[in-house]
Design a protein around this motif. Structure first.
Motif: not given
Length: 121
Positions: A29-57
């Protein structure tokens, strides 16, 4: 890994798969011109990384889980790349990401014991 460890680590493996998928979607989304911009992948990535970090802790990982979790992360990333290249052929061939994804899936299935023969006892 035995069956109890697999059930305990399932959440970590699913979260790492989701983090790989959303991470690659965010990058596209951030680098390719062929893919239209959306904020949802960014939010989903942040939430998945946060949940994975909490699971690790919250609990320690069993032996072999970090390698399998990293392989699941790569499966998500290469799987999204193969899907994106199949949907948008002008981005290039999806052969290599698909072969890597399938190879990693077979390795994860072997490590988790899914592909081992069943005992009749």
């Amino acid at each position: 890994m035995n069956k109890e460890q697999i059930k305990a680590e399932r959440k970590t493996l699913v979260l790492s798969l989701l983090a790989g998928l959303c991470g690659n979607a965010t990058l596209a989304v951030l680098t390719s011109g062929a893919v239209s911009f959306s904020i949802f992948p960014v939010i989903a990535f942040a939430l998945a990384a946060y949940c994975l970090y909490q699971e690790y802790l919250s609990k320690p990982m069993a032996d072999g889980t970090p390698a399998i979790a990293f392989a699941c992360f790569l499966v998500g990333a290469f799987g999204y790349s193969a899907f994106l290249r199949a949907a948008l052929p002008e981005m290039g061939s999806n052969f290599l990401p698909l072969i890597i994804c399938l190879g990693l899936l077979f390795w994860v299935a072997y490590k988790l014991g899914i592909m081992s023969p069943k005992a009749d006892a």
